[in-house]
Scaffold this motif. Sequence first.
Motif, PDB file in Angstrom:
ATOM      1  N   SER A 221       0.934  -1.131   0.061  1.00  0.00           N
ATOM      2  CA  SER A 221      -0.012   0.177  -0.027  1.00  0.00           C
ATOM      3  C   SER A 221       0.947   1.310   0.171  1.00  0.00           C
ATOM      4  O   SER A 221       1.458   1.492   1.004  1.00  0.00           O
ATOM      5  N   PRO A 222       0.678   2.319  -0.989  1.00  0.00           N
ATOM      6  CA  PRO A 222       1.284   3.043  -1.206  1.00  0.00           C
ATOM      7  C   PRO A 222       1.574   4.588  -0.388  1.00  0.00           C
ATOM      8  O   PRO A 222       1.561   5.408   0.062  1.00  0.00           O
ATOM      9  N   GLY A 223       0.020   4.293   0.411  1.00  0.00           N
ATOM     10  CA  GLY A 223      -0.489   4.896   1.706  1.00  0.00           C
ATOM     11  C   GLY A 223      -1.085   6.648   0.985  1.00  0.00           C
ATOM     12  O   GLY A 223      -1.044   6.359  -0.217  1.00  0.00           O
ATOM     13  N   PRO A 224      -0.962   7.457   1.311  1.00  0.00           N
ATOM     14  CA  PRO A 224      -0.526   7.469   3.048  1.00  0.00           C
ATOM     15  C   PRO A 224      -2.715   7.141   4.174  1.00  0.00           C
ATOM     16  O   PRO A 224      -1.320   7.771   5.083  1.00  0.00           O
ATOM     17  N   ARG A 225      -3.252   6.240   3.613  1.00  0.00           N
ATOM     18  CA  ARG A 225      -3.917   5.974   5.098  1.00  0.00           C
ATOM     19  C   ARG A 225      -3.403   5.091   5.663  1.00  0.00           C
ATOM     20  O   ARG A 225      -3.350   4.729   6.972  1.00  0.00           O
ATOM     21  N   ILE A 226      -2.923   3.987   4.883  1.00  0.00           N
ATOM     22  CA  ILE A 226      -1.969   2.817   5.662  1.00  0.00           C
ATOM     23  C   ILE A 226      -0.847   4.076   6.754  1.00  0.00           C
ATOM     24  O   ILE A 226      -0.819   2.770   7.561  1.00  0.00           O
ATOM     25  N   ASP A 227      -0.222   4.614   6.102  1.00  0.00           N
ATOM     26  CA  ASP A 227       0.185   5.409   7.215  1.00  0.00           C
ATOM     27  C   ASP A 227      -0.237   5.833   8.723  1.00  0.00           C
ATOM     28  O   ASP A 227       0.180   5.350   9.602  1.00  0.00           O
ATOM     29  N   ALA A 228      -1.461   6.434   8.111  1.00  0.00           N
ATOM     30  CA  ALA A 228      -2.393   6.949   9.313  1.00  0.00           C
ATOM     31  C   ALA A 228      -2.692   5.663  10.223  1.00  0.00           C
ATOM     32  O   ALA A 228      -2.969   5.680  11.372  1.00  0.00           O
ATOM     33  N   GLU A 229      -2.957   4.898   9.301  1.00  0.00           N
ATOM     34  CA  GLU A 229      -3.524   3.186  10.265  1.00  0.00           C
ATOM     35  C   GLU A 229      -2.671   2.576  11.116  1.00  0.00           C
ATOM     36  O   GLU A 229      -3.205   2.623  12.156  1.00  0.00           O
ATOM     37  N   GLN A 230      -1.138   2.498  10.727  1.00  0.00           N
ATOM     38  CA  GLN A 230      -0.107   2.440  11.320  1.00  0.00           C
ATOM     39  C   GLN A 230       0.247   3.299  12.530  1.00  0.00           C
ATOM     40  O   GLN A 230       0.330   2.350  13.815  1.00  0.00           O
ATOM     41  N   ILE A 231       0.154   4.685  12.499  1.00  0.00           N
ATOM     42  CA  ILE A 231       0.217   5.265  14.030  1.00  0.00           C
ATOM     43  C   ILE A 231      -0.360   5.088  14.843  1.00  0.00           C
ATOM     44  O   ILE A 231      -0.369   5.195  15.953  1.00  0.00           O
ATOM     45  N   GLU A 232      -1.857   5.622  14.166  1.00  0.00           N
ATOM     46  CA  GLU A 232      -2.955   5.187  15.008  1.00  0.00           C
ATOM     47  C   GLU A 232      -2.891   3.895  15.821  1.00  0.00           C
ATOM     48  O   GLU A 232      -3.514   3.687  16.936  1.00  0.00           O
ATOM     49  N   LEU A 233      -2.702   3.000  15.014  1.00  0.00           N
ATOM     50  CA  LEU A 233      -2.516   1.594  15.713  1.00  0.00           C
ATOM     51  C   LEU A 233      -1.376   1.546  16.730  1.00  0.00           C
ATOM     52  O   LEU A 233      -1.873   1.161  17.745  1.00  0.00           O
TER      53      LEU A 233
END
Length: 432
Positions: free
Chosen positions: A146-158
């Motif tokens: 996944s190139p992001g940015p949604r996955i980036d935010a999801e990881q940081i939220e995790l």
Amino acid sequence: MSQKIRGVKGTRDVLPIDTYLKDDDPWVRIGHFHLVEQSARDLFPLYGYREARTPVLERTELFVRGIGEVTDIVGKEMYTFDDRGDSVTMRPENTASLVRAYIEHNVNQQEPETKWWYLGPMFRRERQQRGRYRQFTQIGIESLGSPGPRIDAEQIELLFRWLRTLEIPFEMHLNTLGDAACRPKYREALQAYLRSRASELCEDCQKRIETNPIRVLDCKNPKCQQVAAGAPKMEQFLCEPCKVHFQGVQEMLGRLGVEFVLDPKLVRGLDYYTRTTYEAIATSGLGSQSTVAGGGRYDGLVKELGGPDIPGIGFAAGVERMALLLAQQGKERAVRPVVFIAPLGDAEAARADALAQQLRAAGLAAEVSFRKANPGNQLKRADALGARFALVLGEQELKTDRAKLKELKTGAQHEVSLSALPDEVRRLATAG
Ligand code: ATP
Ligand code: MG
């Protein structure tokens, strides 16, 4: 007597008892590790992460390419040895290994997006300090595809939620490193600036100007930090797509309720680390080793290691540092026996063993006493184990099938039937 053999420097034993104390560390027990590990096992799958395990030993080449020759890890911290002609290394981190496995098993052909988490020991020959060891444990996640940015935010939220759940005091720091289009220009500008102030830098950083200038920004030497404070910032050099990506991450974090601070000093030195980087930094309790977890995007790594051009992002958290924080807060998760059974003679011992077996089969933790002692000492032992109930078995109890179950905290005595012990214990244990 033979000479004692001591543990290797930089390694540590984590025991269930209160005797483990080193330097100024609080007592870190296995229960603190379980809290960290169990919370990860519970939380990460809720985001779709599945556990992957790779070997401790890998070919040295993997880390030389996957971490980079100019890093401290590869330059001076790896445990590398010759395995009859093959150079192998005990993994200093897990990302390169997981990416190796991802490529080796063609995982991208089976699924477009991959989410893996891991837990295990890592090895680096560093100077031993509080919160810094030569064998340590990391828990981390990697997301590939996944190139992001949604996955980036999801990881940081995790990561944010995980540390919040554990009540660890921390701040989330966020930065962007740009990409292959914009970073080279920034690197040049930074290099020119650092060359002009080279004489003020530490010896390591003077070398880094040519090999890895971005790393100068996170040098811990106060003189280098002073120089870094005046350095040009990545932000001014970002290309349009990197700007949009970074803004996207920040907006999504805002929507998800994640608090963060922008931190231009947060860097990774290598070309295949791109765009988003983040770190959770403890705000108290860890002294100078305060980074609990570090993460970032590595869009060039899979390709660098011989795989297809697939983007990735992940973080690694230091379990020892988290356990230290929990120990300081007096938090622990420990399994205690529900019932401690103390038989007074041989006939009672056989019955005690059978009763313990029945309790365990019913899912209740039970321990029997293996030593002859008077009831008073048996109760002391039950107390030391943290048992909820104690049961002293004598001739009389066997004959009548009635016994007194003593609740250790309150001293209350409950009369129970031995032949129905698991049911009786469960009833009393759930009653409050
Ligand atoms: P640091 O700046 O603290 O050396 P790092 O950049 O080397 O960190 P990473 O490789 O990103 O750290 O590892 C992620 C996390 O693993 C760190 O934030 C820390 O919690 C933990 N960690 C790293 N090295 C050690 C070590 N030698 N002992 C204990 N924990 C460590
Ligand atoms: Mg380090």
